[in-house]
Scaffold this motif. Structure first.
Motif, mmCIF file in Angstrom:
data_model
loop_
_atom_site.group_PDB
_atom_site.id
_atom_site.type_symbol
_atom_site.label_atom_id
_atom_site.label_comp_id
_atom_site.label_asym_id
_atom_site.label_seq_id
_atom_site.Cartn_x
_atom_site.Cartn_y
_atom_site.Cartn_z
ATOM 1 N N TYR A 1 0.836 -1.207 0.000
ATOM 2 C CA TYR A 1 0.000 0.000 0.000
ATOM 3 C C TYR A 1 0.874 1.262 0.000
ATOM 4 O O TYR A 1 0.599 2.229 -0.721
ATOM 5 N N LYS A 2 1.961 1.224 0.768
ATOM 6 C CA LYS A 2 2.866 2.377 0.865
ATOM 7 C C LYS A 2 3.572 2.631 -0.473
ATOM 8 O O LYS A 2 3.730 3.782 -0.898
ATOM 9 N N ALA A 3 3.987 1.560 -1.132
ATOM 10 C CA ALA A 3 4.753 1.695 -2.378
ATOM 11 C C ALA A 3 3.872 1.933 -3.606
ATOM 12 O O ALA A 3 4.266 2.653 -4.525
ATOM 13 N N GLU A 4 2.676 1.348 -3.617
ATOM 14 C CA GLU A 4 1.865 1.367 -4.838
ATOM 15 C C GLU A 4 0.494 2.017 -4.687
ATOM 16 O O GLU A 4 -0.226 2.185 -5.673
ATOM 17 N N GLY A 5 0.142 2.360 -3.441
ATOM 18 C CA GLY A 5 -1.128 3.054 -3.226
ATOM 19 C C GLY A 5 -2.346 2.149 -3.284
ATOM 20 O O GLY A 5 -2.231 0.925 -3.467
ATOM 21 N N TYR A 6 -3.532 2.760 -3.163
ATOM 22 C CA TYR A 6 -4.798 2.017 -3.128
ATOM 23 C C TYR A 6 -5.018 1.209 -4.406
ATOM 24 O O TYR A 6 -5.341 0.018 -4.359
ATOM 25 N N PHE A 7 -4.813 1.835 -5.556
ATOM 26 C CA PHE A 7 -5.073 1.149 -6.822
ATOM 27 C C PHE A 7 -4.027 0.074 -7.122
ATOM 28 O O PHE A 7 -4.285 -0.850 -7.888
ATOM 29 N N GLY A 8 -2.862 0.210 -6.481
ATOM 30 C CA GLY A 8 -1.840 -0.823 -6.620
ATOM 31 C C GLY A 8 -2.293 -2.145 -6.019
ATOM 32 O O GLY A 8 -1.859 -3.218 -6.449
ATOM 33 N N MET A 9 -3.193 -2.062 -5.021
ATOM 34 C CA MET A 9 -3.723 -3.269 -4.394
ATOM 35 C C MET A 9 -4.673 -4.027 -5.324
ATOM 36 O O MET A 9 -5.022 -5.173 -5.060
ATOM 37 N N TYR A 10 -5.088 -3.369 -6.402
ATOM 38 C CA TYR A 10 -6.025 -3.989 -7.354
ATOM 39 C C TYR A 10 -5.365 -4.315 -8.694
ATOM 40 O O TYR A 10 -6.052 -4.518 -9.684
ATOM 41 N N ARG A 11 -4.027 -4.405 -8.698
ATOM 42 C CA ARG A 11 -3.322 -4.767 -9.930
ATOM 43 C C ARG A 11 -3.704 -6.182 -10.352
ATOM 44 O O ARG A 11 -3.612 -7.117 -9.563
ATOM 45 N N GLY A 12 -4.171 -6.318 -11.574
ATOM 46 C CA GLY A 12 -4.601 -7.624 -12.069
ATOM 47 C C GLY A 12 -6.079 -7.900 -11.869
ATOM 48 O O GLY A 12 -6.587 -8.941 -12.290
ATOM 49 N N SER A 13 -6.777 -6.959 -11.238
ATOM 50 C CA SER A 13 -8.205 -7.188 -10.962
ATOM 51 C C SER A 13 -9.042 -7.143 -12.236
ATOM 52 O O SER A 13 -10.088 -7.791 -12.318
ATOM 53 N N GLY A 14 -8.578 -6.375 -13.240
ATOM 54 C CA GLY A 14 -9.328 -6.251 -14.495
ATOM 55 C C GLY A 14 -9.524 -7.589 -15.176
ATOM 56 O O GLY A 14 -10.647 -7.972 -15.516
#
Length: 321
Positions: free
Chosen positions: A73-86
């Protein structure tokens, strides 16, 4: 009178089956999308924990589930937690639809003339449902895992003074198809089948058993009440998830195309099991186990609730019997 009685009995059955198929597919899709949206960040954490390998001096990027969540979360932010969700949301609809509908279909076919379904038949129905779903699950998981693990690999490369080129799921899929044809998307299909068939053999009979223990609805459908289906899905999902976690670790590692510097490559299921056991010990097979239980429990709780409430039947105006 006996003639009309004999005509009336078989007619509703095919009609019910015919009408039931479309709502079940839609219910599977709705359940999958809701479930994935709710638990995807935890699934990302699970993937990164399973893929990280312990260094020769015991060094590791993440010390726990919470440490991985915090650093990501610190390195990639909120949307980073959803990488690959698409890609997951896109393919979860056919995946869940195949899994739930296939299990329902095989349970119906394996039910005896006196209306009974032995435990062995329940396990066969679940196993067949798991086998059918890997057609969609394997490419979905392959693409999703690359997106989820990209941040970990990039962070490891940065520490080594290197950079890793960002690749989208579409670019990766195109590249794999170009290099290896459609089978390029089916890397790790054996391990995926091992996980999903075993999961379904455990999950579906356990869910049906727990669901049958609860009170019934008052609408004459004979179905369990809302909270019973939800809790049965939670309990069966978490139990099956933990039981097959070793297979999930093997599958995740085999499907990871890009590795961090110094991480081992695996040639197949037995090679992955042997090397993991040798270098990290048996506990490595339960990496991300708690995470996976937390992910799978609500995912299947939501899925079974939507499925059993008949959300799609209501939307389509069908009578849920």
């Amino acid at each position: 009178m006996s003639s009309s009685g004999s005509n009336a009995t078989p007619l509703p059955q095919p009609q019910h089956q015919q009408f039931a198929l479309l709502p079940k597919i839609i219910n599977g899709g709705i359940a999958g999308i809701i479930g994935v949206t709710c638990v995807f960040p935890l699934d990302l954490v699970k993937t990164r924990l399973q893929n990280q390998q312990i260094g020769p001096n015991g060094e590791r990027m993440y010390n726990s589930m919470f440490d991985c969540f915090r650093k990501t979360y610190k390195a990639e932010g909120y949307f980073g937690m959803y990488r690959g969700s698409g890609v997951n949301i896109l393919l979860i609809t056919p995946e869940k639809a195949i899994k739930l509908t296939a299990n329902d279909y095989f349970r119906h076919k394996l039910t005896t003339k006196d209306g009974k379904l032995p435990l062995t038949s329940q396990m066969v129905a679940g196993g067949l449902a798991g086998a059918f779903q890997i057609i969609v699950t394997t490419p979905m998981e392959l693409l999703k895992i690359q997106m989820q693990d990209a941040g970990r690999v990039a962070a490891a490369a940065k520490l080594a003074g290197k950079t890793v080129e960002k690749v989208s799921a579409t670019q990766l899929a195109s590249q794999l198809i170009k290099e290896k044809g459609i089978f390029g998307l089916y890397k790790g299909i054996g391990a995926t089948g091992l996980r999903d068939v075993t999961f379904s053999i455990i999950y579906f009979p356990l869910f049906a058993t727990l669901n049958d223990l609860g009170p019934r609805r008052n609408d004459g459908s004979g179905e369990a009440v809302f909270w019973c289906s939800f809790l049965a899905g939670l309990a069966a999902g978490s139990t099956a998830a933990l039981a097959v976690n070793p297979f999930d670790v093997v599958k995740t590692r085999l499907q990871a195309i890009k590795k961090a510097d110094g991480e081992k490559e695996f040639k197949g299921i037995s090679d992955c099991i042997t090397k993991t056991l040798k270098h990290e010990g048996p506990t490595a097979f339960f990496k991300g186990g708690l995470c996976r239980m937390i992910v799978i429990a609500p995912l299947f709780g939501i899925a079974q609730t939507v499925y059993y409430l008949g959300v799609a039947e209501g939307l389509l105006g069908y009578q849920k019997k």
